[in-house]
Scaffold this motif. Structure first.
Motif, PDB file in Angstrom:
ATOM      1  N   VAL A   1      40.049  49.449  40.840  1.00 43.35           N
ATOM      2  CA  VAL A   1      41.055  48.495  41.314  1.00 43.35           C
ATOM      3  C   VAL A   1      40.960  47.235  40.461  1.00 43.35           C
ATOM      4  N   HIS A   2      42.097  46.807  39.929  1.00 41.52           N
ATOM      5  CA  HIS A   2      42.152  45.586  39.122  1.00 41.52           C
ATOM      6  C   HIS A   2      42.403  44.378  40.026  1.00 41.52           C
ATOM      7  N   GLY A   3      41.952  43.219  39.581  1.00 40.15           N
ATOM      8  CA  GLY A   3      42.239  41.983  40.304  1.00 40.15           C
ATOM      9  C   GLY A   3      41.212  41.618  41.349  1.00 40.15           C
ATOM     10  N   LEU A   4      40.016  42.232  41.285  1.00 38.63           N
ATOM     11  CA  LEU A   4      38.970  41.931  42.271  1.00 38.63           C
ATOM     12  C   LEU A   4      37.942  40.932  41.755  1.00 38.63           C
ATOM     13  N   ASN A   5      38.086  40.540  40.485  1.00 44.26           N
ATOM     14  CA  ASN A   5      37.195  39.522  39.923  1.00 44.26           C
ATOM     15  C   ASN A   5      37.684  38.159  40.416  1.00 44.26           C
ATOM     16  N   ASN A   6      37.244  37.796  41.610  1.00 42.00           N
ATOM     17  CA  ASN A   6      37.795  36.614  42.275  1.00 42.00           C
ATOM     18  C   ASN A   6      37.608  35.325  41.460  1.00 42.00           C
ATOM     19  N   GLU A   7      36.487  35.194  40.778  1.00 35.91           N
ATOM     20  CA  GLU A   7      36.237  33.992  39.997  1.00 35.91           C
ATOM     21  C   GLU A   7      37.251  33.854  38.869  1.00 35.91           C
ATOM     22  N   ARG A   8      37.512  34.958  38.159  1.00 37.50           N
ATOM     23  CA  ARG A   8      38.471  34.931  37.054  1.00 37.50           C
ATOM     24  C   ARG A   8      39.901  34.733  37.574  1.00 37.50           C
ATOM     25  N   VAL A   9      40.229  35.379  38.677  1.00 34.23           N
ATOM     26  CA  VAL A   9      41.565  35.217  39.263  1.00 34.23           C
ATOM     27  C   VAL A   9      41.791  33.765  39.656  1.00 34.23           C
TER      28      VAL A   9
ATOM     29  N   SER B   1      47.962  41.145  22.353  1.00 34.16           N
ATOM     30  CA  SER B   1      47.113  39.981  22.132  1.00 34.16           C
ATOM     31  C   SER B   1      47.569  38.753  22.910  1.00 34.16           C
ATOM     32  N   ILE B   2      48.842  38.702  23.250  1.00 32.20           N
ATOM     33  CA  ILE B   2      49.376  37.549  23.978  1.00 32.20           C
ATOM     34  C   ILE B   2      49.063  37.625  25.472  1.00 32.20           C
ATOM     35  N   MET B   3      48.963  38.831  26.003  1.00 29.96           N
ATOM     36  CA  MET B   3      48.821  39.006  27.448  1.00 29.96           C
ATOM     37  C   MET B   3      47.454  39.535  27.877  1.00 29.96           C
ATOM     38  N   ASP B   4      46.646  39.991  26.930  1.00 23.84           N
ATOM     39  CA  ASP B   4      45.386  40.659  27.280  1.00 23.84           C
ATOM     40  C   ASP B   4      44.468  39.812  28.163  1.00 23.84           C
ATOM     41  N   HIS B   5      44.422  38.500  27.921  1.00 22.16           N
ATOM     42  CA  HIS B   5      43.500  37.658  28.695  1.00 22.16           C
ATOM     43  C   HIS B   5      43.921  37.581  30.166  1.00 22.16           C
ATOM     44  N   LEU B   6      45.181  37.931  30.465  1.00 19.67           N
ATOM     45  CA  LEU B   6      45.645  37.988  31.847  1.00 19.67           C
ATOM     46  C   LEU B   6      45.520  39.396  32.420  1.00 19.67           C
ATOM     47  N   THR B   7      45.965  40.381  31.654  1.00 22.64           N
ATOM     48  CA  THR B   7      46.002  41.752  32.173  1.00 22.64           C
ATOM     49  C   THR B   7      44.622  42.399  32.258  1.00 22.64           C
ATOM     50  N   LYS B   8      43.654  41.884  31.496  1.00 21.03           N
ATOM     51  CA  LYS B   8      42.310  42.467  31.530  1.00 21.03           C
ATOM     52  C   LYS B   8      41.729  42.423  32.934  1.00 21.03           C
ATOM     53  N   ASP B   9      41.921  41.310  33.622  1.00 18.82           N
ATOM     54  CA  ASP B   9      41.376  41.171  34.972  1.00 18.82           C
ATOM     55  C   ASP B   9      42.409  41.457  36.057  1.00 18.82           C
ATOM     56  N   LEU B  10      43.656  41.107  35.799  1.00 18.32           N
ATOM     57  CA  LEU B  10      44.683  41.246  36.840  1.00 18.32           C
ATOM     58  C   LEU B  10      45.449  42.564  36.741  1.00 18.32           C
ATOM     59  N   TYR B  11      45.490  43.152  35.572  1.00 19.07           N
ATOM     60  CA  TYR B  11      46.366  44.239  35.158  1.00 19.07           C
ATOM     61  C   TYR B  11      47.818  43.782  35.220  1.00 19.07           C
ATOM     62  N   GLU B  12      48.269  43.345  36.377  1.00 20.68           N
ATOM     63  CA  GLU B  12      49.627  42.816  36.482  1.00 20.68           C
ATOM     64  C   GLU B  12      49.559  41.361  36.929  1.00 20.68           C
TER      65      GLU B  12
END
Length: 472
Positions: A116-124, A244-255
């Protein structure tokens, strides 16, 4: 096909499938019929996925058939009740979350990814904090990503289970012409397929036609003189940029679900259906008469592309006397089709900002390589209303603050992306209409906007039907 079934389900998308899964679990003695305009999942194909060229299959292999558009979609399961529909209008947050968890367990049982993506609460929280500096709201939502290939296998498994292990029949390539009502109570439907026109009677009818059947459902509502309310009209574009433009967001959130209110018109602009390493795709409605843009991505790493795509939609809720949100969305989409000869339009953001049409020569200079090879270069300012286009450009400029490089001359915009939502029926909390034993659920009924909440509505309806047949 028999002349009578205990439960008739119109539409084989996730709402219809989960109605059948739950009712056959709670009341295995009941006979269930599912009908759909499209094909059996094992016979659904899309030539454009392999050749890059749409051949106008009738009905569209992506939009219609077992599992609906979900069979070939990105397969994202949003695990928050705040995302993907109107569940919180019918249930408390705790009730809605329990229903989502229940449906999520079913997806896992049939082979969904455990991650499940988006569970890294600190990064979110870091992303949400940074977005807030620029008047952007990040909607927090854990996502279970199936991917296009796994979504197919999971939904195929549900099909095989229902057909082989329960009292469920599936009739594909079947149009439903009418809903039969007697004494303010539903008694069946009128179908038309390769065997001809026929009345099929049933004790309960569940209408779950998906977005492809939204217009049909609106017409049925008018014919039956049922109370409905207008839903918002979501119209916009699909954006494509390098990973490369979106990876820093999608890596933890996916969406990354971002919401911004435009500066000029104060319209709500939201990102939707984000596909890291994905592919922009084309889908058809009205038997091939209308082409709209969409996107998907795969779960397997080797199938990923170097681009990320996502929708940017402007939401508008019209007031009376306007009552044709679907027709309005179709009209805008048809303008784009008219200018491209029937297909999808693509334009570089730089060309749009400079007031010029993208042509093939300018497109070849783009450092963002389009994944929808059949898209025709053009000028979106001839297609989208000024209000929509201005709002999208302003939102892109704002989102560039959290995704540097997004507001670039080489960012690609595909048009038109339209989400067809039916007018919402007045129902009780079990989604039963004013006509006894007639239920309306899913995206086509204007209640949901995604796989998970559509699945939940099916479970709720099945439990209501079971309670009328001796309890759960």
């Amino acid at each position: 096909m028999k002349n009578f079934y205990d439960v008739i389900i119109v539409g084989a998308g996730p709402a219809g499938i989960f109605t059948a899964l739950e009712i056959t679990k709670l009341k295995p003695e009941l006979n269930v019929l599912i009908v759909d305009k499209g094909r059996n999942i094992e016979k659904r194909t899309c030539p454009a996925r392999t050749t890059g060229v749409c051949v106008d299959c009738k009905p569209c292999g992506i939009t219609y058939g077992w599992s609906g558009a979900g069979a070939f979609s990105d397969g994202k399961l949003s695990l928050s009740p705040e995302v993907g529909g109107r569940l919180l209008e019918y249930f408390t947050e705790d009730e809605a979350q329990k229903l989502i968890n229940y449906c999520d367990d079913i997806y896992l049982k049939f082979g969904a990814n455990e991650k499940v993506h988006g569970l890294n609460n600190e990064r979110v929280e870091e992303i949400k904090y940074e977005a807030s500096k620029h008047n952007i709201h990040l909607v927090e939502c854990p996502v279970r990503h199936l991917g296009t290939e796994l979504a197919y296998e999971v939904l195929r498994g549900m099909y095989l289970h229902l057909i082989n292990e329960t009292n469920t029949e599936f009739s594909d390539l079947t149009d439903v012409e009418d809903i039969l009502i007697e004494d303010n109570k539903v008694v069946g439907i009128v179908i038309n397929n390769k065997e001809g026109k026929k009345e099929v009677k049933g004790s309960y009818v569940v209408i779950a036609p998906g977005r492809g059947g939204a217009e049909w459902l609106s017409k049925q509502a008018k014919k039956l003189n049922m109370k409905t309310t207008n839903n918002a009209v979501d119209i916009g574009v699909r954006v494509e940029v390098p990973n490369s433009i979106m990876d820093h967001l999608t890596k933890d959130l996916y969406e990354a679900k971002l919401v911004y209110y435009s500066d000029t018109f104060d319209n709500k602009v939201r990102t939707f259906c984000m596909n890291p390493g994905g592919v922009v795709s084309e889908e058809h409605y009205e038997d091939g008469k209308i082409a709209v843009v969409n996107g998907h991505s795969y779960s397997e790493q080797e199938l990923r592309t170097t681009n990320t795509n996502f929708a940017m939609l402007v939401s508008t809720t019209f007031t009376e006397p306007f009552n044709q949100p679907i027709e309005y969305g179709k009209y805008v989409a048809q303008l784009g089709n008219m200018l491209t000869g029937g297909g999808i339009m693509v334009q570089r953001l730089g060309d749009l900002l400079n007031g010029r049409r993208t042509d093939y020569d300018r497109l070849r200079k783009s450092t963002t390589i389009p994944t929808l090879k059949s898209a025709v270069p053009g000028d979106l300012s001839f297609v989208l209303p000024q209000r929509h286009l201005t709002s999208i450009v302003e939102a892109l400029k704002a989102f560039d603050k959290v995704a540097p490089g997004l507001y670039s001359k080489n960012t690609l915009l595909y048009g038109v992306e339209v989400k067809f939502y039916s007018s919402k029926f007045e129902t009780d909390n079990n989604f039963e209409t004013e006509l006894e034993n007639l239920y309306t659920i899913g995206d086509g009924a204007g209640i949901t906007r995604g796989l998970m909440q559509a699945s939940v509505t099916g479970v709720v309806v099945a439990r209501s039907i079971a309670s009328k047949n001796g309890g759960v």
